[in-house]
Design a protein around this motif. Structure first.
Motif, short mmCIF file in Angstrom:
data_model
loop_
_atom_site.label_atom_id
_atom_site.label_comp_id
_atom_site.label_asym_id
_atom_site.label_seq_id
_atom_site.Cartn_x
_atom_site.Cartn_y
_atom_site.Cartn_z
N GLY A 1 -2.01 -5.39 0.12
CA GLY A 1 -2.12 -6.98 -0.44
C GLY A 1 -3.01 -6.85 -1.67
O GLY A 1 -3.62 -7.84 -1.96
N VAL A 2 -2.83 -5.74 -2.33
CA VAL A 2 -3.74 -5.81 -3.79
C VAL A 2 -3.07 -6.51 -4.89
O VAL A 2 -3.51 -7.23 -5.57
N THR A 3 -1.54 -6.24 -4.76
CA THR A 3 -0.88 -7.01 -6.16
C THR A 3 -0.34 -8.42 -5.20
O THR A 3 0.19 -8.44 -4.46
N ASP B 1 2.21 14.46 -1.75
CA ASP B 1 1.19 15.41 -1.57
C ASP B 1 0.61 15.28 -0.15
O ASP B 1 -0.03 16.35 0.33
N ARG C 1 -9.24 8.33 2.48
CA ARG C 1 -8.82 8.91 1.28
C ARG C 1 -10.02 9.12 0.49
O ARG C 1 -11.02 8.16 0.48
N GLY D 1 3.46 -6.24 -2.31
CA GLY D 1 4.03 -5.73 -1.24
C GLY D 1 4.52 -6.53 -0.19
O GLY D 1 4.06 -7.67 -0.07
N ASN E 1 7.27 8.45 -1.81
CA ASN E 1 5.98 8.46 -2.54
C ASN E 1 4.85 9.26 -1.63
O ASN E 1 5.33 9.52 -0.33
N MET E 2 3.63 9.69 -2.33
CA MET E 2 2.57 10.28 -1.27
C MET E 2 2.98 11.61 -0.90
O MET E 2 2.92 11.94 0.37
N ASN F 1 0.63 -1.13 0.06
CA ASN F 1 0.05 -0.02 0.10
C ASN F 1 0.82 1.21 0.05
O ASN F 1 0.37 2.37 0.33
N CYS F 2 2.10 1.19 -0.50
CA CYS F 2 2.91 2.42 -0.56
C CYS F 2 2.54 3.21 -1.81
O CYS F 2 3.29 4.18 -2.00
N GLY F 3 2.13 2.63 -2.91
CA GLY F 3 1.94 2.96 -4.07
C GLY F 3 2.75 2.50 -5.25
O GLY F 3 2.73 3.20 -6.30
N LYS F 4 3.18 1.29 -5.08
CA LYS F 4 4.15 0.90 -6.10
C LYS F 4 3.28 0.55 -7.47
O LYS F 4 3.85 0.97 -8.54
N THR F 5 2.30 -0.01 -7.34
CA THR F 5 1.35 -0.31 -8.85
C THR F 5 0.92 1.20 -9.29
O THR F 5 0.93 1.19 -10.49
N SER F 6 0.75 2.14 -8.42
CA SER F 6 0.36 3.48 -8.92
C SER F 6 1.53 3.99 -9.89
O SER F 6 1.10 4.54 -10.92
N GLY G 1 2.51 9.12 -6.64
CA GLY G 1 2.03 7.92 -7.68
C GLY G 1 0.59 8.41 -8.35
O GLY G 1 0.20 7.82 -9.24
N GLU H 1 -10.96 2.56 -2.66
CA GLU H 1 -10.17 3.61 -2.39
C GLU H 1 -10.26 4.43 -1.02
O GLU H 1 -9.28 4.87 -0.57
N1 LIG Z 1 -2.58 10.78 -2.31
C1 LIG Z 1 -1.86 9.90 -2.70
N2 LIG Z 1 -2.47 8.76 -2.90
C2 LIG Z 1 -1.65 7.65 -3.52
C3 LIG Z 1 -0.37 7.88 -4.29
N3 LIG Z 1 0.27 6.91 -4.56
C4 LIG Z 1 -0.56 5.84 -4.38
N4 LIG Z 1 -1.70 6.29 -3.96
C5 LIG Z 1 -2.82 5.70 -3.44
O1 LIG Z 1 -2.37 4.41 -2.52
C6 LIG Z 1 -3.10 3.42 -2.40
C7 LIG Z 1 -2.18 2.17 -2.70
O2 LIG Z 1 -1.84 2.38 -3.96
P1 LIG Z 1 -1.28 1.02 -4.91
O3 LIG Z 1 -0.37 1.47 -5.99
O4 LIG Z 1 -2.19 -0.06 -4.96
O5 LIG Z 1 -0.20 0.37 -3.80
P2 LIG Z 1 0.75 -0.86 -3.86
O6 LIG Z 1 2.08 -0.33 -3.08
O7 LIG Z 1 0.94 -1.25 -5.24
O8 LIG Z 1 0.00 -1.61 -2.80
P3 LIG Z 1 0.19 -3.46 -2.73
O9 LIG Z 1 0.02 -4.03 -4.04
O10 LIG Z 1 -1.00 -3.70 -1.77
O11 LIG Z 1 1.48 -3.99 -2.25
C8 LIG Z 1 -4.26 3.78 -3.59
O12 LIG Z 1 -5.37 4.07 -2.98
C9 LIG Z 1 -3.60 4.73 -4.55
O13 LIG Z 1 -4.66 5.44 -5.04
C10 LIG Z 1 0.09 9.36 -3.93
O14 LIG Z 1 1.46 9.60 -4.28
N5 LIG Z 1 -0.60 10.08 -3.27
#
Ligand SMILES: Nc1nc2c(ncn2[C@@H]2O[C@H](COP(=O)(O)OP(=O)(O)OP(=O)(O)O)[C@@H](O)[C@H]2O)c(=O)[nH]1
Ligand SMILES: [Mg+2]
Length: 621
Positions: free
Chosen positions: A45-47, A135, A439, A70, A132-133, A23-28, A162, A308
């Motif tokens: 745990g999305v990916t 903002d 969020r 993640g 990341n994040m 959930n740190c935004g890797k997939t984003s 992201g 979300e």
């Molecule tokens: N505000 C904000 N939200 C973000 C940012 N990057 C990602 N998100 C949000 O963070 C959440 C997690 O993003 P993912 O990209 O699914 O995270 P992940 O690291 O791939 O998660 P896993 O696959 O579970 O390991 C989502 O709700 C995104 O919309 C960012 O830079 N700013």
């Protein structure tokens, strides 16, 4: 920036991997960089499997990028984290060790994420850290000394957002630089936790941030022992009410559109095979299913918004007790919840469960969670048999019945799991579920998500549903009745005969031969049962445009008991072959899959039998 090493990679393809906590935004970031549309949601745990993408940096360097599940550490304990560990350590059977690790951390959760960063750093691999994040960090007034951090860690550190289109600009620039030298590992006995505390104290203003976080304020309501469950129930309730209430005008519009379109195409055609193929096979088939698009999109709008919002893991927390009754842990919640969209991603999400017994039981009950392909069947039958009435002034009866069907499925899943686990409590670690930040769902990504769903649904209609329906049309039209035959032509066709053969098995649960016919193509995709009924009834009917009138036709021809029995059947039946195939892949056992199919069929038959006879006894004949 840092000195260059390994210049050969600047010429060829750079092989990089995104690694970090869940959930740190890797997939984003992966989606932004590669233009993919992998699933993103606000919970851990999305990916669950590695995904590959390619892109070119502004300076023309070609990058092959991996998005990994993640992980909290490199000592993985669940199948999804195994992948991340194996890739990072160069032990993966098919994936070479990445040349560059892009370690993603959430700026707003450094206390947790820095620990994994330090562990990754010990690998001594070239690495770039993405903060990341940024903002959200700015919103809460968190300041990070990026240059200081870069010096301390000995690797490039870049800020990123992201979810913004230009949010990866710094990372792209860093990728254009020569590969950074590997960081120097810390001494083996370093206390990583103490190191994290030190970094936070020196390079951030975290300690000076005051005030109760918004998440804590909201959690006092959402996790409250009384208000929490009440809010959860209300959310689900409203969700099913809107599936009917909001969709109706859109569905009516679509229905008349399809009717007009049919007339336009069919009018110039003379009666005959082509006319019947188009009218009864394609338009009746595809048309009856397309009408459900608004309902499916409304359901997904809710699912996407909830995903979300950060609310889902809170719901998992609330339901941990219920899960314990089933012998499972709260960790099974997200896989089961994903199964409401479709059992396939749900079964795959079970990879996040460490305990093998829990994982297997979760996979086995995932098909009981009501997937969205059942929605057309449910709403067709509810529309035909449940009066459009209000209860207690505000609640729609139809939405209430739909809510009930979902409820029955969930309770059955809990009971089935309890029997499978024999009520023995899971020894999965106590639920250490990470609660993500709340969020507000981003409108653009909601719109995009819905668009993707619509395209997926329509392409399903255009491919599998139409082809199966054309096949069914052929089987229902041929062979032609013998000369002098008196019954309806479909009675003499292959499909008619198959339906009549199956009847003795299904008559005790109230099904007629038309339903029996529709069950077979329904095995490939549940929605086809609806289009198949439309075709079978259209071919059996004497009047024109019977397909437009499937709903009134059913309410006239079926008894209430038959309709309820079919609803009960659909709550349980293992109707879709792809689900069984994924089950087979994930469990690597045909025996388990056959066992699952047998238990689900058994349940479906028993439930329909009881429902049918109970409704008859109560006067629903
Ligand atoms: N505000 C904000 N939200 C973000 C940012 N990057 C990602 N998100 C949000 O963070 C959440 C997690 O993003 P993912 O990209 O699914 O995270 P992940 O690291 O791939 O998660 P896993 O696959 O579970 O390991 C989502 O709700 C995104 O919309 C960012 O830079 N700013
Ligand atoms: Mg991801």
């Amino acid at each position: 920036m840092d000195a260059a090493v390994s210049p050969n990679t600047t010429m060829g393809v750079l092989h990089a991997a995104l690694v970090g906590n869940p959930n740190c935004g890797k997939t984003s970031l992966f989606n932004q960089l590669t233009g993919s549309r992998q699933k993103v949601a606000n919970y851990a745990g999305v990916t669950v499997e590695r995904k590959e993408g390619r892109f070119t940096t502004p300076q023309g360097r070609l990058v092959r990028l991996l998005d990994l599940p993640g992980a909290y550490s490199l000592s993985a304990t669940s199948p999804d984290e195994d992948v991340t560990r194996d890739v990072c350590m160069g032990r993966h059977p098919t994936e070479p060790r990445p040349e560059l690790i892009i370690c993603v951390v959430s700026a707003t959760n450094l206390r947790l994420h820095l620990r994994f960063l330090l562990e990754l750093r010990q690998l001594g691999q070239p690495m770039i850290v993405v903060l990341n994040m940024m903002d959200e960090a700015a919103q809460i007034g968190l300041k990070i000394d990026i240059d200081g951090l870069r010096e301390n860690l000995g690797v490039p550190v870049v800020p990123a957002i992201g979810v913004r289109r230009d949010g990866t600009a710094n990372l792209l620039r860093a990728l254009d630089n020569p590969l950074p030298p590997p960081p120097i590992p810390l001494p083996a006995n370093t206390d990583l936790h103490a190191e994290v505390r030190q970094i936070l104290a020196v390079y951030t203003n975290e300690a000076t941030l005051k005030g109760e976080a918004r998440a804590d304020r909201l959690d006092r309501w959402f996790l409250h022992p009384v208000w929490g469950p009440a809010i959860l129930l209300a959310v689900l309730f409203v969700m099913f009410q809107t599936v009917f209430a909001w969709a109706q005008p859109l569905m009516d519009g679509l229905q008349s559109g399809i009717g007009l379109f049919g007339q336009l195409i069919l009018k110039p055609l003379p009666d005959g095979i082509l006319h019947s193929l188009l009218a009864d096979g394609i338009i009746a088939g595809a048309g009856t299913v397309i009408v459900f698009l608004p309902q499916i999109l409304i359901l997904f709008l809710w699912i996407l918004a909830l995903e979300e919002s950060g609310y889902l893991p809170r719901a998992a927390f609330l339901l941990d007790r219920l899960m314990a009754t089933a012998g499972l842990s709260g960790r099974s919640f997200i896989p089961l919840l994903s199964s409401f969209a479709c059992a396939i991603p749900g079964i795959m999400a079970a990879r996040t469960i460490q305990n093998p017994r829990d994982r297997l039981v979760t996979i086995l009950i995932a098909p009981l969670m009501t997937c969205s392909a059942r929605l057309p069947v449910y709403t067709l039958l509810i529309g035909a048999f449940v009066p459009h009435r209000r209860v207690l002034g505000i609640l729609g009866l139809q939405g209430l019945v739909l809510f009930g069907l979902y409820g029955v499925a969930i309770i059955s899943g809990v009971i089935a799991a309890r029997i499978m686990t024999r009520g023995v409590k899971s020894d999965e670690h106590p639920l250490l579920l990470e609660l993500p930040p709340y969020r507000r769902p981003n409108l653009r990504s909601l719109g995009l998500g819905l668009w993707q769903r619509a395209v997926m649904f329509l392409s399903r209609v255009g491919t599998i549903i139409v082809s199966l329906n054309v096949l069914l049309w052929a089987l229902s039209s041929y062979p032609l009745p013998p000369p002098g035959a008196t019954g309806a032509p479909i009675d003499y066709s292959f499909a008619g005969r198959i339906g009549h053969w199956m009847l003795p098995i299904f008559a005790p649960i109230g099904f007629n031969w038309q339903i029996c016919v529709s069950l077979i193509p329904g095995l490939a995709a549940r929605e086809v049962a609806v289009s198949a009924l439309a075709t079978v009834y259209a071919l059996g009917a004497t009047e024109e445009n019977a397909a437009d009138k499937l709903t009134p036709l059913l309410s006239a021809q079926w008894s209430l008991a038959t309709a309820f029995a079919l609803l009960a059947w659909y709550v349980y039946a293992p109707q879709c072959i792809s689900t069984l195939a994924v089950m087979r892949r994930e469990t690597r056992s045909l025996k388990i899959v056959l066992g699952a199919a047998a238990y689900l069929f058994g349940l479906a038959y028993a439930a329909s039998f009881i429902t049918y006879h109970l409704t008859l006894a109560l006067g629903g004949g």
